[in-house]
Design a protein around this motif. Structure first.
Motif, mmCIF file in Angstrom:
data_model
loop_
_atom_site.group_PDB
_atom_site.id
_atom_site.type_symbol
_atom_site.label_atom_id
_atom_site.label_comp_id
_atom_site.label_asym_id
_atom_site.label_seq_id
_atom_site.Cartn_x
_atom_site.Cartn_y
_atom_site.Cartn_z
ATOM 1 N N THR A 147 0.802 -1.225 0.000
ATOM 2 C CA THR A 147 0.000 0.000 0.000
ATOM 3 C C THR A 147 0.835 1.275 0.000
ATOM 4 O OG1 THR A 147 -0.101 -0.047 2.418
ATOM 5 C CG2 THR A 147 -1.889 -1.133 1.222
ATOM 6 N N TYR A 148 2.130 1.163 0.265
ATOM 7 C CA TYR A 148 2.940 2.384 0.413
ATOM 8 C C TYR A 148 2.959 3.182 -0.891
ATOM 9 C CZ TYR A 148 6.823 5.481 1.567
ATOM 10 O OH TYR A 148 7.606 6.581 1.799
ATOM 11 N N ARG A 149 2.416 4.399 -0.818
ATOM 12 C CA ARG A 149 2.340 5.325 -1.946
ATOM 13 C C ARG A 149 1.590 4.747 -3.142
ATOM 14 N NH1 ARG A 149 8.295 8.357 -1.887
ATOM 15 N NH2 ARG A 149 8.012 9.327 0.163
ATOM 16 N N LEU A 150 0.743 3.796 -2.876
ATOM 17 C CA LEU A 150 -0.101 3.242 -3.936
ATOM 18 C C LEU A 150 -1.056 4.315 -4.434
ATOM 19 C CD1 LEU A 150 -1.064 0.478 -5.325
ATOM 20 C CD2 LEU A 150 -2.902 0.552 -3.624
ATOM 21 N N LYS A 151 -1.193 4.409 -5.731
ATOM 22 C CA LYS A 151 -2.103 5.394 -6.319
ATOM 23 C C LYS A 151 -3.510 4.810 -6.396
ATOM 24 C CE LYS A 151 1.427 7.797 -9.005
ATOM 25 N NZ LYS A 151 1.393 8.996 -8.148
ATOM 26 N N ASP A 172 -0.615 5.096 3.969
ATOM 27 C CA ASP A 172 0.308 5.901 3.152
ATOM 28 C C ASP A 172 -0.019 5.713 1.679
ATOM 29 O OD1 ASP A 172 1.865 7.014 5.256
ATOM 30 O OD2 ASP A 172 2.827 5.057 5.508
ATOM 31 N N LEU A 173 -1.145 6.250 1.280
ATOM 32 C CA LEU A 173 -1.634 6.112 -0.081
ATOM 33 C C LEU A 173 -1.648 7.469 -0.774
ATOM 34 C CD1 LEU A 173 -4.735 3.889 0.729
ATOM 35 C CD2 LEU A 173 -2.615 3.091 -0.336
ATOM 36 N N ASP A 174 -1.601 7.436 -2.081
ATOM 37 C CA ASP A 174 -1.751 8.638 -2.901
ATOM 38 C C ASP A 174 -3.148 8.577 -3.507
ATOM 39 O OD1 ASP A 174 -1.611 10.780 -4.599
ATOM 40 O OD2 ASP A 174 0.004 9.975 -5.850
ATOM 41 N N SER A 204 -3.899 5.348 -11.832
ATOM 42 C CA SER A 204 -4.279 4.675 -10.581
ATOM 43 C C SER A 204 -4.089 3.163 -10.679
ATOM 44 C CB SER A 204 -5.739 4.982 -10.232
ATOM 45 O OG SER A 204 -5.940 6.363 -10.055
#
Length: 251
Positions: A147-151, A172-174, A204
């Motif tokens: 999930t880290y910085r997942l768009k 921590d998502l975008d 995305s």
């Protein structure tokens, strides 16, 4: 009088005996499952002040209004009321309520679960295990998952869409949003970026659809939009928006 226009078996599921007992303490309760134009229905609706509806209830239109001259409120036990009441109901000053917010909560929770499961590669690995029926290189298969910085793209700042955005905040998502009724400043206040639909679909890894079914949203998702998703992306649809021309599964 409270008139309940919900047929069994749905009636007992939505209004179990304890809740029915509470309603009867407020006012006399009558059951008119079909709202058909019969002598019995006409007599009951003539006394109706509150009409309780559910999935499958007849549309409350000018004909029903004519049968219920004392009607003051329509209480819908489901979400959207678009298929439940016509503009004439509002014009007569009848109060209309629904359970849209209550329905939005479990839908948003389901959406959160699907976003996290897809981000972690759980669904993909499930399918892989089923196919292989043998040893799997988990590290290789799940490389890049997480999930880290997942768009993540949210389409529609509806009640459910906003709740999904809220549930995603601890991660921590975008998160980006497409909703032509929401300005960039309003999107920023929600903690997301405002994007066009094309850009959101192209960038995305997970997209979740939460738009209401309106003339302006009918057919908004089709082959061109889904084809724009990155390979391996996940598309989640919990809305009633009409779609057309679905391409092959993107993963």
């Amino acid at each position: 009088m409270i008139v309940i226009a919900i047929a069994e078996p749905l009636l007992s599921r939505i209004l179990p005996p304890p809740l029915m007992a509470e309603l009867r303490e407020l006012d006399p309760v009558a059951l008119v499952p079909s709202l058909r134009d019969t002598d019995s229905t006409l007599k009951t609706l003539a006394e109706a002040e509150i009409l309780v509806t559910g999935w499958g209830s007849r549309l409350v239109d000018v004909d029903v209004l004519a049968m219920a001259p004392r009607l003051r409120a329509v209480v819908h036990t489901a979400g959207s009321v678009r298929s439940v009441v016509t503009p004439e109901v509002y014009a007569r000053g009848v109060v209309v309520s629904s359970q849209a917010w209550a329905n939005a909560l479990p839908v948003a929770e389901y959406t959160l679960a699907m976003i996290l499961l897809s981000a972690k590669g759980v669904l993909r690995m499930r399918d892989h295990y089923r196919e292989s029926r043998g040893p799997v290189d988990v590290q290789a298969e799940l490389d890049g998952s997480g999930t880290y910085r997942l768009k993540v793209g949210i389409i529609g700042a509806s009640t459910t869409g906003r709740r999904v955005i809220e549930l995603l905040r601890p991660f921590d998502l975008d998160v980006a949003l497409y909703d032509p009724t929401v300005s960039a400043d309003e999107a920023a206040a929600l903690g997301v970026r405002a994007l066009t639909l094309d850009e959101l679909m192209r960038t995305s890894r997970v997209v979740s659809l939460h738009t209401p079914l309106l003339p302006s949203t009918e057919g908004m998702m089709g082959a061109p939009q889904l084809a724009a998703l990155p390979d391996g992306a996940t598309f989640i649809n919990t809305a009633r928006t009409h779609t057309s021309g679905w391409p092959e599964d993107k993963g």
